[in-house]
Scaffold this active site. Structure first.
Site, short mmCIF file in Angstrom:
data_model
loop_
_atom_site.label_atom_id
_atom_site.label_comp_id
_atom_site.label_asym_id
_atom_site.label_seq_id
_atom_site.Cartn_x
_atom_site.Cartn_y
_atom_site.Cartn_z
NE ARG A 251 -3.76 -2.23 2.49
CZ ARG A 251 -4.39 -2.69 3.57
NH1 ARG A 251 -4.03 -2.29 4.80
NH2 ARG A 251 -5.39 -3.54 3.44
CD GLU A 371 -1.88 -4.11 -2.18
OE1 GLU A 371 -1.90 -4.20 -0.95
OE2 GLU A 371 -1.04 -4.63 -2.91
P1 TGC Z 1 -8.07 -7.31 12.68
O1 TGC Z 1 -8.72 -8.09 13.78
O2 TGC Z 1 -8.10 -5.82 12.74
O3 TGC Z 1 -6.54 -7.74 12.55
C1 TGC Z 1 -6.14 -9.11 12.57
C2 TGC Z 1 -4.68 -9.14 13.00
O4 TGC Z 1 -3.89 -8.41 12.04
C3 TGC Z 1 -3.22 -7.30 12.66
N1 TGC Z 1 -3.23 -6.21 11.67
C4 TGC Z 1 -2.15 -5.86 10.99
N2 TGC Z 1 -0.89 -6.30 11.04
C5 TGC Z 1 0.00 -5.73 10.21
N3 TGC Z 1 -0.35 -4.78 9.33
C6 TGC Z 1 -1.61 -4.31 9.23
N4 TGC Z 1 -1.94 -3.37 8.32
C7 TGC Z 1 -2.59 -4.86 10.10
N5 TGC Z 1 -3.92 -4.67 10.27
C8 TGC Z 1 -4.29 -5.51 11.25
C9 TGC Z 1 -4.05 -7.01 13.89
O5 TGC Z 1 -3.29 -6.35 14.88
C10 TGC Z 1 -4.46 -8.41 14.33
O6 TGC Z 1 -3.34 -9.02 14.93
P2 TGC Z 1 -3.53 -10.07 16.14
O7 TGC Z 1 -2.14 -10.40 16.53
O8 TGC Z 1 -4.30 -9.31 17.18
O9 TGC Z 1 -4.29 -11.23 15.56
O10 TGC Z 1 -8.66 -7.85 11.31
P3 TGC Z 1 -10.13 -7.76 10.71
O11 TGC Z 1 -10.52 -9.15 10.33
O12 TGC Z 1 -11.03 -6.98 11.60
O13 TGC Z 1 -9.90 -6.94 9.35
C11 TGC Z 1 -9.42 -5.64 9.36
C12 TGC Z 1 -9.34 -5.05 7.93
C13 TGC Z 1 -10.71 -4.94 7.31
C14 TGC Z 1 -8.76 -3.67 8.07
C15 TGC Z 1 -8.40 -5.89 7.05
O14 TGC Z 1 -8.73 -7.18 6.99
C16 TGC Z 1 -8.20 -5.31 5.66
O15 TGC Z 1 -7.24 -4.58 5.49
N6 TGC Z 1 -9.04 -5.65 4.62
C17 TGC Z 1 -8.75 -5.27 3.25
C18 TGC Z 1 -8.28 -6.50 2.50
C19 TGC Z 1 -7.19 -6.19 1.52
O16 TGC Z 1 -6.56 -5.14 1.54
N7 TGC Z 1 -6.92 -7.12 0.64
C20 TGC Z 1 -5.85 -6.97 -0.29
C21 TGC Z 1 -5.58 -8.26 -1.03
S1 TGC Z 1 -4.04 -8.24 -1.89
C22 TGC Z 1 -4.27 -7.21 -3.17
O17 TGC Z 1 -5.24 -6.57 -3.34
C23 TGC Z 1 -3.12 -7.14 -4.09
S2 TGC Z 1 -3.37 -6.11 -5.43
C24 TGC Z 1 -1.76 -5.95 -5.82
C25 TGC Z 1 -1.46 -5.29 -7.08
O18 TGC Z 1 -1.81 -5.80 -8.16
O19 TGC Z 1 -0.75 -4.24 -7.00
P1 FAD Z 2 -15.97 -6.55 -1.34
O1 FAD Z 2 -15.17 -6.83 -0.13
O2 FAD Z 2 -17.10 -7.45 -1.67
O3 FAD Z 2 -16.50 -5.06 -1.24
C1 FAD Z 2 -17.57 -4.56 -2.05
C2 FAD Z 2 -17.92 -3.16 -1.56
O4 FAD Z 2 -18.36 -3.24 -0.18
C3 FAD Z 2 -16.73 -2.21 -1.56
O5 FAD Z 2 -17.15 -0.91 -1.95
C4 FAD Z 2 -16.27 -2.19 -0.12
O6 FAD Z 2 -15.63 -0.96 0.24
C5 FAD Z 2 -17.62 -2.33 0.62
N1 FAD Z 2 -17.43 -2.90 1.97
C6 FAD Z 2 -16.96 -4.12 2.31
N2 FAD Z 2 -16.91 -4.25 3.64
C7 FAD Z 2 -17.35 -3.07 4.16
C8 FAD Z 2 -17.50 -2.55 5.48
N3 FAD Z 2 -17.16 -3.27 6.56
N4 FAD Z 2 -18.00 -1.30 5.63
C9 FAD Z 2 -18.31 -0.54 4.54
N5 FAD Z 2 -18.17 -0.97 3.28
C10 FAD Z 2 -17.69 -2.21 3.09
N6 FAD Z 2 -6.18 -9.86 -4.15
C11 FAD Z 2 -5.14 -10.66 -3.81
O7 FAD Z 2 -5.18 -11.36 -2.80
N7 FAD Z 2 -4.01 -10.69 -4.59
C12 FAD Z 2 -3.89 -9.95 -5.71
O8 FAD Z 2 -2.85 -9.98 -6.37
C13 FAD Z 2 -4.98 -9.12 -6.10
N8 FAD Z 2 -4.93 -8.43 -7.27
C14 FAD Z 2 -6.04 -7.76 -7.71
C15 FAD Z 2 -6.05 -7.23 -8.99
C16 FAD Z 2 -7.21 -6.60 -9.47
C17 FAD Z 2 -7.23 -6.06 -10.87
C18 FAD Z 2 -8.34 -6.46 -8.64
C19 FAD Z 2 -9.58 -5.76 -9.12
C20 FAD Z 2 -8.33 -6.99 -7.37
C21 FAD Z 2 -7.19 -7.68 -6.90
N9 FAD Z 2 -7.19 -8.31 -5.65
C22 FAD Z 2 -6.13 -9.09 -5.27
C23 FAD Z 2 -8.41 -8.33 -4.84
C24 FAD Z 2 -8.69 -7.05 -4.09
O9 FAD Z 2 -7.84 -6.91 -2.99
C25 FAD Z 2 -10.17 -7.07 -3.67
O10 FAD Z 2 -10.93 -6.87 -4.84
C26 FAD Z 2 -10.48 -6.01 -2.64
O11 FAD Z 2 -9.83 -6.29 -1.41
C27 FAD Z 2 -11.99 -5.88 -2.38
O12 FAD Z 2 -12.60 -7.12 -2.23
P2 FAD Z 2 -13.93 -7.48 -3.09
O13 FAD Z 2 -13.63 -7.21 -4.51
O14 FAD Z 2 -14.33 -8.85 -2.71
O15 FAD Z 2 -15.01 -6.44 -2.63
#
Ligand code: TGC
Ligand code: FAD
Length: 392
Positions: A251, A371
């Site tokens: 990020r 992300e």
């Molecule tokens: P929560 O209970 O808050 O946390 C679970 C455990 O994780 C720790 N933690 C972190 N540690 C390191 N860095 C961070 N940023 C952390 N955030 C939380 C936390 O302290 C806890 O640790 P422990 O020891 O107490 O267990 O977790 P939650 O289930 O309530 O979720 C929180 C939330 C929603 C913020 C988190 O899950 C989140 O960030 N959701 C978004 C998912 C996301 O970003 N997915 C990305 C997938 S990868 C991707 O998109 C790649 S695209 C790449 C590209 O093409 O460039």
């Molecule tokens: P959802 O989680 O279903 O969210 C749908 C909508 O609901 C969003 O507007 C969201 O903000 C909202 N929402 C969800 N929860 C809440 C809440 N608690 N309160 C308010 N609003 C909420 N993932 C990987 O692991 N690895 C990768 O390499 C990777 N690459 C990607 C590449 C591309 C091109 C794309 C599009 C995605 C990629 N991702 C990857 C996945 C990406 O991280 C997810 O798409 C993203 O985290 C959102 O998840 P979702 O698409 O399931 O949306």
């Protein structure tokens, strides 16, 4: 596509805050993007294909593991150099930056931080040189923003682990040799596993029909009773915090990358506004167009300063996850708005592939979602300042 005439805006003399090394690294990446990315990227985006021929060049400019130590093949640079490389690459295309972000922060970083020495020696040099490409599997069909709910799991079979489940939206999946996969053990705890192409039961079907990030290959990861050797488990960190820690690094890179996309849109629109004549004047002489351009450079400058400061905090090991969320959210939103305004300054020409703006605009729709979505990052800031958790 038009020749790449990019001139980077630096309204607040940010260069004075950079070291000679930062500027050398940034300029090398900038020259490489002009030479190797700009001339071909529109064609690859139109074909919806990742240009694999640029992999060795990405490795040469240090885009694979910029901050990974030299002993593992990384570039051994600091966090600001890492950010500047991401900025320059995304100035060319967000999809190319995605490939570099995933390789560095989501594949090399967890192997370096959570892996053992044998894993570091086996994987990091090959990933740094681009000989092997990697992907990161966290998101699942039913668990995107809430990765803690993942159902992908593995069982201990004595001499190996048996992995089952599916990941979706995975950047680099269709061509990656190595996947860092997050899965739950029998007690429900999250661990990282290194899965290699060729393991029986592992497949990576490509995701087609994207209107965004077309020059980046996206796919699924399917695990159907995959036997993963025990030595492929990342031993040094488990729990959801492990993958989330990798996301902090990625990020942060995106916060810089989004500035690159915004700078390219602004620079293109500024040049066009001085050349395009309507009503007998350059359109840049009309107050409405000046308002757009003045607001763009103001927002870019604010984002540059925010992100440079974040880089200093990262170098000092003091940046919090919530500070990174703020920068990712702010900068991608800034870039997507600038792309939209810049597109309008180009009128009809703005929708064509003659210019980069529409491609940036479409790409940023992915960047604002992956992300952590725009909403999720706002809620992370909300939690940080109130102490009240909207996710629970
Ligand atoms: P929560 O209970 O808050 O946390 C679970 C455990 O994780 C720790 N933690 C972190 N540690 C390191 N860095 C961070 N940023 C952390 N955030 C939380 C936390 O302290 C806890 O640790 P422990 O020891 O107490 O267990 O977790 P939650 O289930 O309530 O979720 C929180 C939330 C929603 C913020 C988190 O899950 C989140 O960030 N959701 C978004 C998912 C996301 O970003 N997915 C990305 C997938 S990868 C991707 O998109 C790649 S695209 C790449 C590209 O093409 O460039
Ligand atoms: P959802 O989680 O279903 O969210 C749908 C909508 O609901 C969003 O507007 C969201 O903000 C909202 N929402 C969800 N929860 C809440 C809440 N608690 N309160 C308010 N609003 C909420 N993932 C990987 O692991 N690895 C990768 O390499 C990777 N690459 C990607 C590449 C591309 C091109 C794309 C599009 C995605 C990629 N991702 C990857 C996945 C990406 O991280 C997810 O798409 C993203 O985290 C959102 O998840 P979702 O698409 O399931 O949306």
């Amino acid at each position: 596509m038009k020749p790449d005439l990019f001139q980077a805006p630096d309204y607040y003399n940010l260069d004075e805050l950079l070291t000679e090394e930062h500027k050398l690294v940034r300029d090398a990446a900038r020259d490489w993007v002009k030479r190797e990315v700009s001339p071909i990227i529109e064609d690859y985006a139109q074909k919806a294909e990742f240009p694999t021929q640029i992999i060795s060049g990405l490795a040469e400019i240090g885009a694979f593991g910029p901050y990974i130590p030299l002993e593992y093949g990384g570039a051994g640079l600091d966090q600001i150099s890492y950010g500047l490389i991401m900025q320059e690459i995304e100035r060319g295309d967000s999809g190319v930056r995605s490939t570099a972000s995933v390789q560095s922060s989501l594949v090399m970083y967890p192997i370096w931080k959570y892996g053992n020495e044998a894993q570091r020696q086996k994987y990091l040099p090959k990933l740094a040189s681009g000989e092997w490409m990697g992907c990161f599997g966290l998101t699942e069909p039913d668990h995107g923003s809430n990765p803690g709910g993942m159902v992908t799991n593995f069982k201990d079979m004595g001499d190996h682990y048996l992995l089952n489940g599916a990941k979706m939206w995975i950047s680099n999946a269709p061509f990656a040799q190595v996947a860092v996969v997050w899965a739950k053990d029998e007690s429900g705890r999250v661990h990282g596993l290194i899965v290699e192409r060729g393991m029986e039961g592992f497949s990576t079907p490509e995701t087609h029909n994207k209107w965004s990030l077309r020059a980046s290959a996206t796919g699924e990861l399917i695990f159907d009773n995959v036997k993963v050797p025990k030595e492929n488990l990342l031993p040094n960190k488990s729990g959801l915090g492990a993958p989330l820690g990798c996301l902090d690094s990625a990020r942060y890179g995106i916060a810089w990358g989004a500035i690159g996309a915004a700078m390219d849109c602004y620079d293109t629109a500024l040049r066009y506004s001085k050349e395009r004549m309507q009503f007998g004047k350059p359109i840049g002489q009309f107050q409405l167009q000046q308002k757009k351009l003045a607001e763009m450079i103001t927002e870019i400058t604010k984002a540059q300063l925010l992100t440079w400061r974040l880089g200093v905090l990262r170098n000092e090991g003091k940046a919090t996850s919530a500070q990174i969320s703020m920068a990712k959210r702010n900068n991608v939103d800034m870039a997507i708005n600038i792309a939209r305004e810049a597109r309008q300054i180009l009128g009809g020409m703005g929708i064509t592939g003659e210019y980069s703006i529409m491609r940036h605009s479409m790409n940023l729709e992915s960047v604002i979602t992956y992300e952590g979505t725009h909403d999720i990052h706002l809620l992370i800031t909300g939690l940080d300042i109130t102490g009240l958790n909207a996710f629970k």
